[in-house]
Design an enzyme around this catalytic site. Structure first.
Site, PDB file in Angstrom:
ATOM      1  N   CYS A 225      -8.306   6.453  10.503  1.00  0.00           N
ATOM      2  CA  CYS A 225      -8.682   5.226   9.784  1.00  0.00           C
ATOM      3  C   CYS A 225      -7.726   4.083  10.092  1.00  0.00           C
ATOM      4  O   CYS A 225      -7.405   3.272   9.202  1.00  0.00           O
ATOM      5  CB  CYS A 225      -8.761   5.444   8.272  1.00  0.00           C
ATOM      6  SG  CYS A 225     -10.052   6.570   7.800  1.00  0.00           S
TER       7      CYS A 225
ATOM      8  N   ASP B 280       0.867  -1.172   0.000  1.00  0.00           N
ATOM      9  CA  ASP B 280       0.000   0.000   0.000  1.00  0.00           C
ATOM     10  C   ASP B 280       0.910   1.231   0.000  1.00  0.00           C
ATOM     11  O   ASP B 280       1.507   1.572   1.016  1.00  0.00           O
ATOM     12  CB  ASP B 280      -0.898  -0.039   1.249  1.00  0.00           C
ATOM     13  CG  ASP B 280      -1.680   1.247   1.454  1.00  0.00           C
ATOM     14  OD1 ASP B 280      -1.472   2.210   0.699  1.00  0.00           O
ATOM     15  OD2 ASP B 280      -2.502   1.283   2.394  1.00  0.00           O
TER      16      ASP B 280
ATOM     17  N   GLN C  21       0.984   6.396   1.215  1.00  0.00           N
ATOM     18  CA  GLN C  21       1.771   7.411   1.929  1.00  0.00           C
ATOM     19  C   GLN C  21       3.242   7.412   1.521  1.00  0.00           C
ATOM     20  O   GLN C  21       4.027   8.178   2.086  1.00  0.00           O
ATOM     21  CB  GLN C  21       1.670   7.182   3.451  1.00  0.00           C
ATOM     22  CG  GLN C  21       0.275   7.311   4.014  1.00  0.00           C
ATOM     23  CD  GLN C  21      -0.272   8.728   3.962  1.00  0.00           C
ATOM     24  OE1 GLN C  21       0.476   9.700   3.835  1.00  0.00           O
ATOM     25  NE2 GLN C  21      -1.581   8.862   4.055  1.00  0.00           N
TER      26      GLN C  21
ATOM     27  N   LYS D 257      -3.187  12.002  -3.132  1.00  0.00           N
ATOM     28  CA  LYS D 257      -2.164  12.169  -2.092  1.00  0.00           C
ATOM     29  C   LYS D 257      -0.817  12.572  -2.691  1.00  0.00           C
ATOM     30  O   LYS D 257       0.143  12.805  -1.974  1.00  0.00           O
ATOM     31  CB  LYS D 257      -2.025  10.878  -1.283  1.00  0.00           C
ATOM     32  CG  LYS D 257      -3.264  10.584  -0.417  1.00  0.00           C
ATOM     33  CD  LYS D 257      -3.034   9.436   0.508  1.00  0.00           C
ATOM     34  CE  LYS D 257      -4.310   8.869   1.086  1.00  0.00           C
ATOM     35  NZ  LYS D 257      -4.904   9.692   2.140  1.00  0.00           N
TER      36      LYS D 257
HETATM   37  N1  PLP Z   1      -3.683   3.464   2.830  1.00  0.00           N
HETATM   38  C1  PLP Z   1      -3.078   4.420   3.541  1.00  0.00           C
HETATM   39  C2  PLP Z   1      -1.777   4.120   4.224  1.00  0.00           C
HETATM   40  C3  PLP Z   1      -3.652   5.692   3.640  1.00  0.00           C
HETATM   41  O1  PLP Z   1      -3.063   6.642   4.343  1.00  0.00           O
HETATM   42  C4  PLP Z   1      -4.884   5.929   2.972  1.00  0.00           C
HETATM   43  C5  PLP Z   1      -5.557   7.225   3.091  1.00  0.00           C
HETATM   44  O2  PLP Z   1      -5.360   7.965   4.026  1.00  0.00           O
HETATM   45  C6  PLP Z   1      -5.457   4.902   2.241  1.00  0.00           C
HETATM   46  C7  PLP Z   1      -4.830   3.683   2.196  1.00  0.00           C
HETATM   47  C8  PLP Z   1      -6.768   5.084   1.513  1.00  0.00           C
HETATM   48  O3  PLP Z   1      -6.591   5.941   0.430  1.00  0.00           O
HETATM   49  P1  PLP Z   1      -7.874   6.398  -0.443  1.00  0.00           P
HETATM   50  O4  PLP Z   1      -8.880   6.900   0.534  1.00  0.00           O
HETATM   51  O5  PLP Z   1      -7.309   7.476  -1.320  1.00  0.00           O
HETATM   52  O6  PLP Z   1      -8.327   5.213  -1.193  1.00  0.00           O
END
Ligand code: PLP
Length: 407
Positions: free
Chosen positions: A365, A201, A204, A227
């Protein structure tokens, strides 16, 4: 980065001159979403004003031009991630959809009752819930890598979790709460010893760290455009060609098919097999513009500047009595989560907002992580290359004032 460079960069982001309740905006919520440079917004405008027609289907001029722009954007993303083939780049709605795609399609092709998925305790909900849903559907088990007191993954426990039942490992490159930069190359190498693929993932990481998916040997790598200074509503799934070919489509519809009869449908080749429906072809070109913008500044220059901000802000935060920084990994991105004494993070965030300072508060989250730390949440500041030490100075003054009011 010189002061003059920084001034020029900031001038590319009109929102940075906004006043919030008459105060100069200080935007320290870049982990949630980044601001957009003029060139990205202009690319969107140009797309809708001059290049708008549905892609891949039309024989007419505009459709062909829009198709070319969308496919050129795919190549830009492939180059940015150093992917071997442009067909390995799938446009999605974002990180969340990309992970759901893999959890669903990979899960369908390769997983059965008794199998296991490994994630870590520091994952964002979007890298937990899709796997949990898969586990519920199939009767599988979610295994979780814990962290040490600095917020670093416990690799010894990770090694012990890898076994013949493990079907996939899914791990954040950088934690959105702790800022920890995880040793993903090592994590991937260990998984591959067990023939287990790894999804990284990169939500970040891509805005801050150069990523080479081939060198990492990542099987899947995902990120969101918003992001990394691009538009909302579009993101990327990189997947190795053999894996993408081996898993079924995620959604059915136009574009992802080769032939359709009521008896049987055959699927299109990569990448279209995973892009059902009209894609965000304006968003893709704006994302490509954002990636060019970032590359123009240079990820090495960005890393040095942001590391300077991280070090400076960390030092200055300790001027505040009762300061508790959550996440002190040796390898850390420009994200700082903190608490002050027993003050609730929400109160700090609310009062900072009144002073024009945008920070994030809460569980970010990542509720399982916050629960495991037995805290109510954190205040999080997350920096981008357009942030300055002067903003940090003003933030520290404001924070001292806020803490004084709340103590
Ligand atoms: N993964 C990480 C580490 C995140 O920080 C985020 C969003 O803050 C996401 C996944 C989810 O990203 P999105 O809401 O753009 O799909």
């Amino acid at each position: 980065m010189t002061n003059e460079q920084l001034r020029q960069i900031r001038a590319d982001f009109p929102i940075l001159t906004e006043k919030i309740y008459t105060k100069d905006l200080i935007y320290f919520d870049n982990g949630a979403t980044t601001q957009k440079p003029r060139c990205v917004v202009e690319r969107i405008e140009e797309g809708y004003y001059h290049l708008n027609a549905n892609i891949h289907r039309g024989v007419h001029y505009l459709s062909q031009k829009a198709t070319e722009a969308h496919e050129a954007a795919r190549s830009t993303v492939a180059e940015f991630l150093h992917a071997g083939k442009r067909e390995e780049i799938i446009f999605t709605r974002g990180t969340t959809e990309a992970i759901n795609l893999v959890a669903t399609s990979f899960g369908e092709a390769f997983c059965k009752a008794g199998d296991e998925v490994i994630v870590s305790v520091m994952e964002h909900h979007s890298n937990i819930v899709p796997w949990q849903m898969l586990c519920e559907r199939k009767g599988m088990r979610l295994r979780v890598i814990p962290i040490n007191e600095r917020g670093e993954l416990d690799l010894e426990i990770y090694k012990s979790l890898l076994n013949e039942h493990t079907k996939i490992v899914s791990i954040a490159h950088v934690s959105n709460v702790l800022g920890t930069i995880n040793p993903v190359a090592e994590i991937i190498r260990l998984a591959h010893e067990h023939n287990v693929p790894v999804l990284v993932d990169g939500a970040q990481s891509v805005p801050h760290i150069p990523v080479n998916v081939v060198e990492l040997d990542a099987d899947f790598y995902v990120f969101s455009a918003h992001k990394i200074y691009g538009p909302t509503g579009i993101g990327v799934l990189y997947g190795k060609e053999n894996l993408l070919n081996a898993i079924p489509p995620y959604q059915g519809g136009g574009e992802m098919i080769q032939t359709v009869t009521f008896e049987k449908t055959t699927y299109n080749e990569l990448p279209f097999k995973f892009e059902a429906g009209t894609p965000d072809y304006i968003g893709s070109t704006a994302l490509a513009e954002a990636l060019r913008y970032v590359q123009c500044i240079g990820l090495d220059t960005i890393a040095i500047h942001e590391h300077g901000l991280l070090t400076y802000a960390t030092e200055r935060l300790f001027e505040i009595e009762g300061m508790h920084i959550i996440g002190t990994a040796k390898e850390k991105s420009a994200v700082i989560s903190f608490l002050v004494g027993t003050i609730h993070p929400y109160d700090i965030g609310m009062l900072l907002d009144k002073l024009g300072i945008a920070v994030r508060t809460g569980h970010h989250c990542a509720q399982p992580l916050i629960d495991s730390l037995e805290i109510p949440g954190t205040v999080r500041v997350s920096f981008a290359f357009y942030n300055t030490k002067g903003e940090i100075d003003n933030f520290i003054v404001a924070l001292k004032r806020v803490v004084g009011m709340l103590q």
